[in-house]
Write an enzyme that holds these catalytic residues in place. Structure first.
Site, PDB file in Angstrom:
ATOM      1  N   GLN A 251     -10.684   4.789  -8.277  1.00 26.86           N
ATOM      2  CA  GLN A 251      -9.527   4.523  -7.422  1.00 26.86           C
ATOM      3  C   GLN A 251      -9.826   4.966  -5.985  1.00 26.86           C
ATOM      4  O   GLN A 251      -9.462   4.299  -5.028  1.00 26.86           O
ATOM      5  CB  GLN A 251      -8.290   5.248  -7.978  1.00 26.86           C
ATOM      6  CG  GLN A 251      -7.001   4.917  -7.248  1.00 26.86           C
ATOM      7  CD  GLN A 251      -6.584   3.463  -7.428  1.00 26.86           C
ATOM      8  OE1 GLN A 251      -6.899   2.824  -8.422  1.00 26.86           O
ATOM      9  NE2 GLN A 251      -5.877   2.925  -6.449  1.00 26.86           N
TER      10      GLN A 251
ATOM     11  N   ALA B 121      -3.189   1.753  -4.272  1.00 23.04           N
ATOM     12  CA  ALA B 121      -2.522   3.049  -4.444  1.00 23.04           C
ATOM     13  C   ALA B 121      -3.438   4.214  -4.067  1.00 23.04           C
ATOM     14  O   ALA B 121      -4.645   4.181  -4.315  1.00 23.04           O
ATOM     15  CB  ALA B 121      -2.054   3.202  -5.871  1.00 23.04           C
TER      16      ALA B 121
ATOM     17  N   ASP C 125      -4.672  -5.932 -13.894  1.00 24.39           N
ATOM     18  CA  ASP C 125      -4.476  -7.021 -12.936  1.00 24.39           C
ATOM     19  C   ASP C 125      -5.061  -8.272 -13.569  1.00 24.39           C
ATOM     20  O   ASP C 125      -6.235  -8.293 -13.936  1.00 24.39           O
ATOM     21  CB  ASP C 125      -5.200  -6.735 -11.617  1.00 24.39           C
ATOM     22  CG  ASP C 125      -4.580  -5.568 -10.871  1.00 24.39           C
ATOM     23  OD1 ASP C 125      -3.406  -5.259 -11.142  1.00 24.39           O
ATOM     24  OD2 ASP C 125      -5.266  -4.972 -10.025  1.00 24.39           O
TER      25      ASP C 125
ATOM     26  N   GLU D 285       3.340  -7.927  -6.259  1.00 23.62           N
ATOM     27  CA  GLU D 285       2.041  -8.199  -6.880  1.00 23.62           C
ATOM     28  C   GLU D 285       2.211  -9.084  -8.112  1.00 23.62           C
ATOM     29  O   GLU D 285       2.364  -8.565  -9.227  1.00 23.62           O
ATOM     30  CB  GLU D 285       1.337  -6.883  -7.280  1.00 23.62           C
ATOM     31  CG  GLU D 285       0.879  -6.071  -6.095  1.00 23.62           C
ATOM     32  CD  GLU D 285      -0.099  -4.950  -6.440  1.00 23.62           C
ATOM     33  OE1 GLU D 285      -0.662  -4.368  -5.512  1.00 23.62           O
ATOM     34  OE2 GLU D 285      -0.301  -4.653  -7.639  1.00 23.62           O
TER      35      GLU D 285
ATOM     36  N   HIS E  93      -0.026  -7.833 -11.409  1.00 23.38           N
ATOM     37  CA  HIS E  93      -0.149  -6.490 -11.996  1.00 23.38           C
ATOM     38  C   HIS E  93       0.859  -6.326 -13.146  1.00 23.38           C
ATOM     39  O   HIS E  93       2.067  -6.338 -12.929  1.00 23.38           O
ATOM     40  CB  HIS E  93       0.100  -5.444 -10.900  1.00 23.38           C
ATOM     41  CG  HIS E  93       0.015  -4.022 -11.365  1.00 23.38           C
ATOM     42  ND1 HIS E  93      -0.979  -3.157 -10.956  1.00 23.38           N
ATOM     43  CD2 HIS E  93       0.799  -3.303 -12.203  1.00 23.38           C
ATOM     44  CE1 HIS E  93      -0.782  -1.973 -11.520  1.00 23.38           C
ATOM     45  NE2 HIS E  93       0.298  -2.037 -12.277  1.00 23.38           N
TER      46      HIS E  93
END
Ligand SMILES: [Zn+2]
Length: 288
Positions: free
Chosen positions: A164, A194, A208, A256, A259
């Site tokens: 991430q 994020a 995703d 989104e 997602h």
């Protein structure tokens, strides 16, 4: 005699007139054809350019993610060796509120969070993992979506903290390259990727999914057959579209239409029936 001559002259003039009209018509036709062909060519170029851009972006992220995913492969193998099958099956059947665990910009991942993972797919040399409680459901949903005419492609699933972090750093860099102030870049980047520790992908409960024919992470996704099918049916597999249009103020994340978050069938149905976000649903539950 004179009359006949005039008639012949008139006929001749008419012939020339219609001849010119016909020639103009043919020229116009050719011009329209050429314009249409040029337009089509331009559209093809634009589509190619879009695809190339998307592929470059994906390739950069995939490369960064690859070596970080190696450690997950090792961890997944360890789970496979040491996990008790009965316990794992029991866990998978449970639909405890733990499946509703909220991770968003204001609620960080619990420090010791360490989900049990299961591989869900391998795309372009990258292995994808999800929490064992939803891995099979995700695979079933993907298979059924394909059967239903969609072209689903998992382009992100479980992410480690380092993974991430790499994605976030990459986004910050791109925001700066777009001409934004470096001091403002992290806040801008955080709306699309994020901040590490606040991504649902770190839970192993989010994926995703994009359309193979339109492999671009933008609002155009919602127009694809894949998203139409997933948005309509995902709740049946325990998933919700986590960041619906117009909910950024509540979720902290942009719209989104790719997602999907697993919360289990029961909660997914309730959330879908109510037409609320996870944040609103949790608020409602607390108010009960
Ligand atoms: Zn996502």
């Amino acid at each position: 005699m004179v009359k006949a001559k005039t008639k012949a002259k008139k006929r001749g003039a008419a012939k020339i007139f219609f001849g010119v009209i016909a020639a103009l018509g043919v020229m116009l036709g050719v011009m329209i054809q050429l314009t249409l062909a040029a337009n089509e060519q331009r559209q093809r170029w634009q589509a190619g350019e879009r695809l190339a851009r998307a592929m470059t972006a994906t390739a950069v992220e995939t490369l960064e993610a690859r070596h970080l995913l190696e450690e997950e492969t090792v961890r997944a193998a360890q789970f496979a060796l040491t996990g008790q099958p009965e316990e794992r099956a029991a866990l998978r059947e449970l639909e405890e509120p733990e499946l509703l665990l909220l991770v968003n910009p204001w609620n960080t991942l619990p420090e010791d969070y360490d989900p049990e993972l299961q591989q869900v797919g391998r795309e372009f040399g990258t292995d994808y993992f999800m929490d064992v409680r939803c891995a099979d459901k995700l695979e079933q949903m993907i298979a059924d979506c394909r059967e239903g005419g969609g072209h689903p492609w998992i382009c992100s699933a479980f992410r480690t903290q380092q993974n991430q972090q790499a994605l976030f750093d990459n986004k910050v860099l791109r925001v700066i390259l777009e001409g934004n102030e470096p001091s403002e870049a992290p806040a801008i980047a955080a709306q699309a990727v994020a901040v590490p520790g606040t991504s649902e992908h770190q839970l192993g409960l989010a994926a995703d999914i994009i359309d193979e024919i339109y492999p671009i992470l933008d609002e155009g996704q919602e127009e694809t057959k894949t998203q139409a099918w997933l948005m309509e049916n995902c709740w049946q597999y325990g998933f919700i579209l986590r960041y619906p249009n117009g909910t950024t103020d509540i979720t902290g994340i942009i719209y989104e239409p790719w997602h999907y978050r697993y919360v289990g069938e029961r909660y997914a149905k309730e959330i879908t029936d109510l037409g609320v976000t996870l944040e609103e649903y949790l608020q409602m539950r607390r108010g009960r």
